[in-house]
Design a protein around this motif. Structure first.
Motif, PDB file in Angstrom:
ATOM      1  N   SER A 224       6.719 -49.996 134.537  1.00 32.77           N
ATOM      2  CA  SER A 224       7.193 -49.391 133.291  1.00 32.77           C
ATOM      3  C   SER A 224       8.023 -50.425 132.533  1.00 32.77           C
ATOM      4  CB  SER A 224       8.052 -48.156 133.599  1.00 32.77           C
ATOM      5  OG  SER A 224       9.154 -48.474 134.416  1.00 32.77           O
ATOM      6  N   SER A 225       8.327 -50.065 131.290  1.00 35.01           N
ATOM      7  CA  SER A 225       9.113 -50.965 130.432  1.00 35.01           C
ATOM      8  C   SER A 225       8.471 -52.345 130.383  1.00 35.01           C
ATOM      9  CB  SER A 225      10.564 -51.062 130.902  1.00 35.01           C
ATOM     10  OG  SER A 225      11.167 -49.780 130.906  1.00 35.01           O
ATOM     11  N   TYR A 226       7.241 -52.428 130.024  1.00 36.07           N
ATOM     12  CA  TYR A 226       6.475 -53.679 130.065  1.00 36.07           C
ATOM     13  C   TYR A 226       5.901 -53.996 128.691  1.00 36.07           C
ATOM     14  CZ  TYR A 226       2.498 -50.466 130.093  1.00 36.07           C
ATOM     15  OH  TYR A 226       1.618 -49.469 129.757  1.00 36.07           O
ATOM     16  N   THR A 227       5.302 -55.196 128.613  1.00 37.03           N
ATOM     17  CA  THR A 227       4.556 -55.664 127.458  1.00 37.03           C
ATOM     18  C   THR A 227       3.343 -56.405 127.954  1.00 37.03           C
ATOM     19  OG1 THR A 227       6.590 -55.901 126.138  1.00 37.03           O
ATOM     20  CG2 THR A 227       4.640 -57.098 125.387  1.00 37.03           C
ATOM     21  N   ILE A 228       2.169 -56.095 127.442  1.00 36.58           N
ATOM     22  CA  ILE A 228       0.927 -56.786 127.824  1.00 36.58           C
ATOM     23  C   ILE A 228       0.925 -58.129 127.126  1.00 36.58           C
ATOM     24  CG2 ILE A 228      -1.600 -56.699 127.779  1.00 36.58           C
ATOM     25  CD1 ILE A 228      -0.321 -54.620 129.585  1.00 36.58           C
ATOM     26  N   THR A 229       0.915 -59.193 127.938  1.00 36.25           N
ATOM     27  CA  THR A 229       0.951 -60.544 127.389  1.00 36.25           C
ATOM     28  C   THR A 229      -0.387 -61.264 127.505  1.00 36.25           C
ATOM     29  OG1 THR A 229       1.778 -61.375 129.520  1.00 36.25           O
ATOM     30  CG2 THR A 229       3.423 -60.793 127.825  1.00 36.25           C
ATOM     31  N   SER A 230      -1.186 -60.979 128.538  1.00 35.30           N
ATOM     32  CA  SER A 230      -2.499 -61.599 128.701  1.00 35.30           C
ATOM     33  C   SER A 230      -3.476 -60.549 129.217  1.00 35.30           C
ATOM     34  CB  SER A 230      -2.431 -62.773 129.676  1.00 35.30           C
ATOM     35  OG  SER A 230      -1.595 -63.800 129.173  1.00 35.30           O
ATOM     36  N   THR A 231      -4.707 -60.577 128.670  1.00 31.52           N
ATOM     37  CA  THR A 231      -5.744 -59.624 129.069  1.00 31.52           C
ATOM     38  C   THR A 231      -6.832 -60.322 129.852  1.00 31.52           C
ATOM     39  OG1 THR A 231      -6.892 -59.941 126.966  1.00 31.52           O
ATOM     40  CG2 THR A 231      -5.299 -58.121 127.085  1.00 31.52           C
TER      41      THR A 231
END
Length: 350
Positions: A224-231
């Motif tokens: 939780s409390s995350y940010t997607i930086t690479s897919t």
């Protein structure tokens, strides 16, 4: 005209007969005077039966007492009738003649000429055409009849044409109506099919939503409390394979890492460029890799449930910052699949 030739004169012979001598027409007596020589002539000799002669006229006028005159009158009447026919264009004259009586019975020196002259009516009736408008009237009637026949034929043909036109119009109207009905049926069928497909799609979507909702209760996001930086699939020099093989959740160091679904811990420890890594094997054989942890909270062989804590976010291994690197390997295969798509298939939206 027929006449008798004069008979030769007979020699005189004294009569030996009695004073009462038989003569033509009665007995002769001596008081009548001496004998005269009889010379048969055309006037004194009775013509043969069926022949005609010209009788002398009496009184200086009137008709001759002879069938010849009557014959001439009949011929004249016939000629007049023929002329009338020629002039009027009528049919030939019809003349009927009765059997002629004996000429001798018709001629008598003792009867007056007026009484013995036969009239034309004694020999039958002479029918002459009447000069009227019969021929023009007949021609007019014939022309009117022909005109009536022509008009009747024209009217019959016109009726047939109108009937055929009405039949063609009726057939065209019936065909147009049938086409309209068929078109309406096709449109209704298409609408029904579209409505059915739409209803099925909506039902399918609802069912999928229900399934995902059910799965969402069984699956959970890894942190939780995350940010997607690479897919998944991004190319770059940071990855040894040349492209990114997982999904990166950037979060502060120490953020809790959870089990996405119930399963068994099959690996836990250091793994080179992955840093500290934990492997969770689900009941269907799918392996979930958690890398770059700052610490591991589960041991190998441990059964965990959805949402259980198995570690913490860190920056171990080949990294540029604190984040959780997650990979999905169906059936334990070496190559992984897109973790974002897999999570969405479980009703989760990373």
């Amino acid at each position: 005209m027929v006449s008798n030739r004069p008979a030769p004169e007979a020699p005189f012979v004294p009569s030996q007969r009695s004073a009462d001598t038989f003569v033509y027409g009665g007995a002769r007596t001596d008081d009548e005077g001496p004998w005269e020589e009889w010379n048969p002539t055309a006037e004194s000799v009775r013509p043969p039966r069926g022949k005609h002669r010209v009788a002398k006229q009496r009184g200086g006028g009137g008709f001759a007492r002879s069938s010849t005159v009557l014959g001439v009158g009949v011929i004249a009447a016939v000629s007049a009738g023929g002329m009338a026919s020629a002039n009027t264009g009528k049919a030939p004259v019809s003349i009927s003649l009765p059997d002629l009586p004996n000429v001798g019975s018709l001629i008598s020196d003792d009867e007056p000429a007026e009484d013995t002259a036969p009239t034309l009516s004694s020999f039958g009736s002479v029918t002459t055409p009447q000069a009227d408008d019969t021929a023009p009237q007949s021609a007019a009637d014939a022309g009117e009849a022909l005109r009536s026949r022509i008009m009747a034929q024209v009217e019959s043909q016109q009726t047939q044409v109108e009937t055929q036109a009405q039949l063609a119009a009726a057939e065209a109207a019936a065909k147009a109506e049938a086409d309209a009905v068929a078109k309406a049926e096709k449109e209704a069928e298409a609408k029904a099919t579209a409505a059915k497909e739409k209803a099925e799609a909506e039902a399918k979507e609802k069912a999928e939503a229900a399934r995902l909702a059910e799965l969402a209760t069984q699956y959970a996001l890894p942190t939780s409390s995350y940010t997607i930086t690479s897919t998944f699939g991004e190319a770059g020099a940071y990855w040894s394979s040349g492209y990114h093989t997982g999904l990166d959740f950037a979060a502060p160091t120490g953020t809790l890492i959870k089990a996405v679904h119930s399963g068994t811990i099959t690996s836990a420890g250091w793994d080179g460029s992955y840093g500290y890594k934990t492997v969770l094997t689900l009941d269907d054989g799918t392996e979930i890799w958690y890398a770059h942890q700052s610490s591991i909270s589960a041991s190998v062989g441990q059964k965990v449930a959805t949402g259980d804590v198995i570690g913490r976010v860190g920056a171990t291994g080949n990294v540029t910052g604190a984040h959780l690197h997650m990979e999905v390997h169906p059936g334990g295969s070496a190559s992984g699949i897109d973790p974002g798509a897999w999570l969405r298939s479980k009703g989760l939206n990373p």
